[in-house]
Write an enzyme that holds these catalytic residues in place. Structure first.
Site, PDB file in Angstrom:
ATOM      1  N   GLY A  83       0.701  -1.200  -0.112  1.00  0.00           N
ATOM      2  CA  GLY A  83      -0.036   0.089  -0.136  1.00  0.00           C
ATOM      3  C   GLY A  83       0.886   1.225  -0.055  1.00  0.00           C
ATOM      4  N   GLN A  84       2.075   1.237   0.211  1.00  0.00           N
ATOM      5  CA  GLN A  84       2.918   2.251   0.606  1.00  0.00           C
ATOM      6  C   GLN A  84       3.389   2.873  -0.897  1.00  0.00           C
ATOM      7  OE1 GLN A  84       3.960  -0.708  -0.237  1.00  0.00           O
ATOM      8  NE2 GLN A  84       6.187  -1.107   0.412  1.00  0.00           N
ATOM      9  N   GLY A  85       3.034   1.871  -2.024  1.00  0.00           N
ATOM     10  CA  GLY A  85       3.525   2.459  -3.488  1.00  0.00           C
ATOM     11  C   GLY A  85       4.788   2.031  -3.837  1.00  0.00           C
ATOM     12  N   ALA A 122      11.753  -1.855   7.366  1.00  0.00           N
ATOM     13  CA  ALA A 122      12.916  -0.891   7.539  1.00  0.00           C
ATOM     14  C   ALA A 122      12.786   0.425   6.527  1.00  0.00           C
ATOM     15  CB  ALA A 122      13.833  -1.463   7.395  1.00  0.00           C
ATOM     16  N   GLY A 132      13.794   6.540   2.523  1.00  0.00           N
ATOM     17  CA  GLY A 132      12.678   6.123   3.163  1.00  0.00           C
ATOM     18  C   GLY A 132      12.003   7.086   3.843  1.00  0.00           C
ATOM     19  N   GLY A 192       8.320   5.741   4.991  1.00  0.00           N
ATOM     20  CA  GLY A 192       7.065   4.876   5.213  1.00  0.00           C
ATOM     21  C   GLY A 192       6.820   4.874   6.842  1.00  0.00           C
ATOM     22  N   GLU A 193       7.780   4.662   7.660  1.00  0.00           N
ATOM     23  CA  GLU A 193       7.731   4.351   9.111  1.00  0.00           C
ATOM     24  C   GLU A 193       7.445   5.677   9.817  1.00  0.00           C
ATOM     25  OE1 GLU A 193       9.822   0.563  10.616  1.00  0.00           O
ATOM     26  OE2 GLU A 193      10.897   1.385   8.872  1.00  0.00           O
TER      27      GLU A 193
END
Lengths: 157, 774
Positions: free
Chosen positions: B486-488, B527, B734, B736-737
């Site tokens: 879902g993150q792309g 990660a 990154g 995402g988190e």
């Protein structure tokens, strides 16, 4: 356990099905008709991923028995596009990047569709209330709300 | 025909998976058809938090018509685990949490399996249990793993056999004792976070088929198809080449579908009914207690600064409640240890981070991987220090936050980032410093800020690989082993491949589902490493294909490849202005003059990436040249109202800014920022509750509430900062988190600003806030 013969219209097509007494509408759609767009997230009516329209009203299909759908009209996410043409709502969800993992999306689309059918120009508050039973862990909801507003501006569901 | 997009990197191209997902045609694991030969599994789980298994009687369960097999720990003499191999396939001699699987029942339907599971008779002898990580770390605590010293363990994890401590990370820098007397302000306090759960909308599901030929296939909703293959192959004694893991779309992961959790049970049950696929799906209740949870934390932290607001010293102890098995959790605790200061330059640091076995559900990876937990206390102390010395909290953070080139706590030089720019953006967006009126007399309004850092926490050498291959019409297939959660991920790798190859974005397809039999290797989709690591592999694969193409055409035209380029699917020469469409050459090659033979052939590019520069850290001090690959940093500011009559908090606005190096797809970065802000907000109000015997009290979506459309803030403002990462594709790192790491303390700081009360323990329940106001 009894087996019941029912007639149900799903996405405009009339179906005759033999269903056990304890089969849910969700199981019927997924296992009998192969309509796997409708998702199972909790089996308890708590997450909204299995939302479908029954006679135009959004229901949690995991809480409704298949036999109760006898003689009724059911619409699932697979029934929103016509001849490959996406609905205004589906297009708006894509345009706003209001989909991530996609697991809540079918139920979310159905709830939003039902809202726009009954309130073509909903306020933001009405949209939030209409979607409160559809949980989403990815998007944070705002893009979904904006997509519903965009679809409304473009003339409805 | 739809418009084509040239040079898509940095543009808001539409998601490659969106059409499937809005039409209900995207396939998830539970949607796959297996025919009438499909069996179903159910797990028999322990009702006790800690007990010895005296006997298991499966005879009554086996008598139920339709039951095909019952397996128990007696059938498997093996353990499984990523960093610490501590988890038996089924509990063998003892159970360690309420929900620990002791047996698996396979039947022709889920109902029959459920009924038979109730007939498995297990005799237990209860043992004293321990639930609090500080108590569990004491020498006289009940011991969960007497065999800890015999478990296989990664060379950077240090369990302490004879105790419940599965990992102890030590950070020693400078001299904290000498620094305390120089501090003008010191804050020391204890902060607590409860267990919370990921709550993906799609519960865990796995289907395993063990064929009579001993070929094994596992269909699973997984962030880690290759890690699952590796760990399950090792544990079950299957040659890696005989185990195939296929993973369709994942309906939300957030770390909960990383590594191996329930999937190994499906394989274990399938071995007992060879030739029949066995489906195991978690109920929502099992999702809460029987997969994994975010570890609870008790943090004792002391930080001091001088009168000018310069941080001088920090001393901290983190006790993570690792739960019954810490196979993955030990590395969360290590990450919390080597990043224990949060995003600050502090010259003197003493940090001890402990992973402690407790009789609780299995603690494992969750979005943020230790960082939301430690930032909860750190970011509140920073506000308190600023207040003590009379400095604005945003200014205090600008002064002390990590900056490019700083020698940070582990001795590593901080790679390029701009955290000050993130602070500037969120303070501007939230009208920082301007007190705004509440919407009603019984409400109080406040603003708060918090900043964060997080490094990808992983072994030193996790690899990515990619294949780029052309089709006859010059459309491209990109093959990766990274997963779309879902993150792309699929969208950004398509953008990267198109950018390098000089073809329109719309010509690129991402080969899915991920299938370890055909997809190139990827360590795990965790990660926040995919845009960076897999991105580098895709870029390398596309460059490989591009070089092949340019060399071939240059030879054909008798030109220098340096004068050629590819634009919109056509090779062009800047020198001779000749043109060669890719579609006429990427499969069939090019003819020699007068058709005297051919040259070239199908174009396939290969690429790989693996960081090679991360070093081990000293066991006593946590010091080393390069602890991690890099850090992503960011800031959040919150504007909220507290209802003094009910204790309820309404979040009006969240402003977020993150330094992502380069936004490959800016709108997808903003989508992460928004979704993460609500996830972070929700996490501040969530808690799994247990009774005094370790039994879960709220494992359902009514009693464990996550944020709904009614709870989402009125506004989420996102800003992107782009300080290029040296080894990132186009400079990207990154995000995402990171987008939820500091939301809870930003809210706590805003609540303090509104009502003047601090809360050291999560969740921020309305009841707790109301009582504090009385």
């Amino acid at each position: 356990m009894g087996i019941h013969s029912i007639t149900v219209t799903v996405n405009g097509a009339k179906e005759r099905l033999d269903v056990p007494s304890n089969m849910t509408l969700l199981q019927m759609l997924r296992d009998k008709l192969g309509l796997t767009g409708t998702k199972n997230g909790c089996s308890a009516g708590e997450c909204g991923a299995c939302t479908v329209l029954v006679d135009g009203e959004p229901v949690n299909s995991c809480l409704m028995l298949a036999v109760e759908a006898d003689g009724r009209q059911v619409t699932t996410v697979e029934g929103l596009a016509h001849d490959g043409q996406l609905s205004a709502l589906q297009e708006a969800i894509i345009e706003h990047n209001a989909v991530q993992c996609g697991f809540c999306t079918p139920g979310m689309l159905i709830s939003a569709h039902a809202l726009l059918e009954r309130a073509p120009r909903p306020t933001e508050q009405q949209i939030r209330e209409a979607l409160v039973g559809n949980l989403c862990r990815c998007t944070g909801y705002l893009r979904i709300i904006e997509a519903v507003q965009t679809a409304a501006k473009k003339g409805g569901a | 025909m739809a418009e084509l997009t040239s040079n898509p990197v940095g543009k808001n191209t539409p998601r490659v998976d969106a059409y499937e997902k809005v039409t209900g045609t995207a396939i998830f694991t539970d949607d796959l058809p297996f025919g009438p030969g499909l069996y179903y599994g159910r797990l028999v789980r322990s009702p006790h938090a800690h007990a010895l298994i005296k006997s298991i009687d499966i005879s009554k369960a086996l008598e139920v018509p339709g039951v095909k097999a019952v397996v128990t720990g007696q059938d498997f003499d093996t353990r499984i685990g990523l960093y610490l191999v501590d988890r038996p396939v089924f509990a063998k001699d003892r159970v360690r949490y309420v929900g620990d699987p002791v047996a698996g029942v396979v039947a022709t339907s889920e109902d029959i399996a459920e009924e038979a599971a109730k007939l498995v008779e297990v005799e237990y002898e209860e043992l004293p249990a321990v639930f609090d990580p500080v108590e569990a770390a004491q020498p006289d605590a009940p011991l969960l793993h007497p065999d800890l010293g015999e478990y296989k363990v990664a060379n950077f994890i240090f369990p302490e056999p004879g105790t419940n401590i599965s990992e102890h990370f030590r950070l020693r820098k400078g001299d904290v004792e000498a620094a305390w007397p120089r501090c003008a302000a010191i804050v020391e306090d204890t902060f607590r976070l409860p267990h919370i759960q990921h709550v993906p909308l799609e519960p865990h599901v796995a289907v395993a088929l063990w064929e009579p030929s001993n070929q094994v296939t596992l269909w699973t909703s997984s962030q880690s198809p290759f890690a699952q293959r590796d760990l399950i192959a090792q544990s079950m004694g299957i040659p890696h080449g005989n185990l195939r893991v296929i993973s369709p779309y994942v309906g939300g992961g957030f770390g909960g579908k990383a590594g191996v959790s329930m999937e190994v049970y499906a394989v274990a049950m399938a071995r007992a009914v060879k030739g029949h696929p066995v489906k195991l799906r978690m109920t929502r209740e099992e999702e809460f207690i029987g997969t994994t949870v975010r570890q609870a934390l008790v943090a004792h932290t002391k930080i001091g600064c001088d009168a000018e607001g310069n941080l001088l010293a920090m001393e901290t102890e983190y006790y993570f409640s690792g739960g019954a098995y810490n196979d993955y959790g030990v590395n969360i605790v290590r990450a919390a240890g080597y990043s224990c200061t949060g995003p600050y330059y502090i010259p003197n640091v003493k940090g001890d981070s402990y992973c402690v076995y407790t009789n609780m559900p299995i603690g494992s990876a969750m979005r943020g991987f230790g960082m939301p937990e430690i930032h909860w206390g750190i970011e509140q102390i920073m506000d308190q220090l600023a207040e003590k010395i009379g400095m604005d909290p945003a200014e205090f953070r600008r002064r002390n936050c990590v900056k490019t080139g700083d020698i940070i706590l582990t001795g590593m030089k901080m790679p390029a980032i701009d955290l000050v720019a993130c602070i500037d953006k969120v303070t501007k967006a939230i009208n920082w410093g301007k007190k705004e009126p509440p919407s009603a007399p019984h409400k109080k309004r406040g603003k708060g800020i918090a900043i964060m850092w997080k490094a990808p926490a992983m072994p030193p050498n996790p690899g990515s690989s990619a294949i780029v291959r052309f089709n006859e019409d010059a459309t491209v297939n990109v093959e990766i082993g990274a997963q779309e959660l879902g993150q792309g991920a699929f969208t950004v790798v398509a953008q990267m491949a198109a950018e390098v190859l000089g073809v329109p974005y719309e010509w690129v397809r991402v080969s899915a589902p991920v299938d370890t039999k055909y997809s190139p290797y990827e360590w795990q989709t965790v990660a926040s490493r995919i845009t960076w690591s897999t991105g580098n592999a895709v870029k390398a694969a596309a460059e490989d294909a591009r070089q092949q193409i340019l060399a071939l055409v240059a030879k054909h035209w008798n030109e220098d490849p340096a004068n050629l380029d590819i634009k919109d699917g056509i090779v062009i020469s800047y020198k001779s202005e000749r043109e060669q469409p890719l579609k006429d050459m990427v499969i069939y090659g090019l003819p020699n003059e007068n058709f005297e033979g051919w040259k070239g052939g199908p174009i396939v590019g290969h690429g790989k990436f693996m960081p090679t520069y991360v070093t081990n850290l000293d066991f006593e001090t946590g010091q080393g040249p390069r602890a991690v690959v890099h850090y992503t940093v960011g800031a959040q500011a919150v504007d909220l109202e507290v209802d003094t009559e009910t204790g309820q908090v309404e979040i009006l606005k969240i402003a977020s800014a993150y330094d992502v190096g380069k936004a490959i797809n800016p709108d997808l970065v903003l989508a992460q920022i928004e979704g993460g802000a609500v996830h972070g907000m929700s996490s501040a109000f969530e808690a799994l509750k247990f009774d005094e015997r370790g039994r879960p009290l709220n494992p359902n979506l009514v009693d464990y509430r996550i944020a709904t459309a009614a709870d989402a803030p009125r506004e989420i403002h996102g800003d992107i900062v782009e300080t290029p990462l040296e080894d990132g594709p186009w400079g990207a790192r990154g995000v995402g988190e990171h987008v939820m790491v500091q939301t809870a303390p930003a809210i706590a700081n805003a609540i303090y600003n509104a009502i003047g009360v601090r809360f050291n323990d999560l969740p921020l329940s309305a009841e707790k806030i109301f009582m504090a106001l009385q």
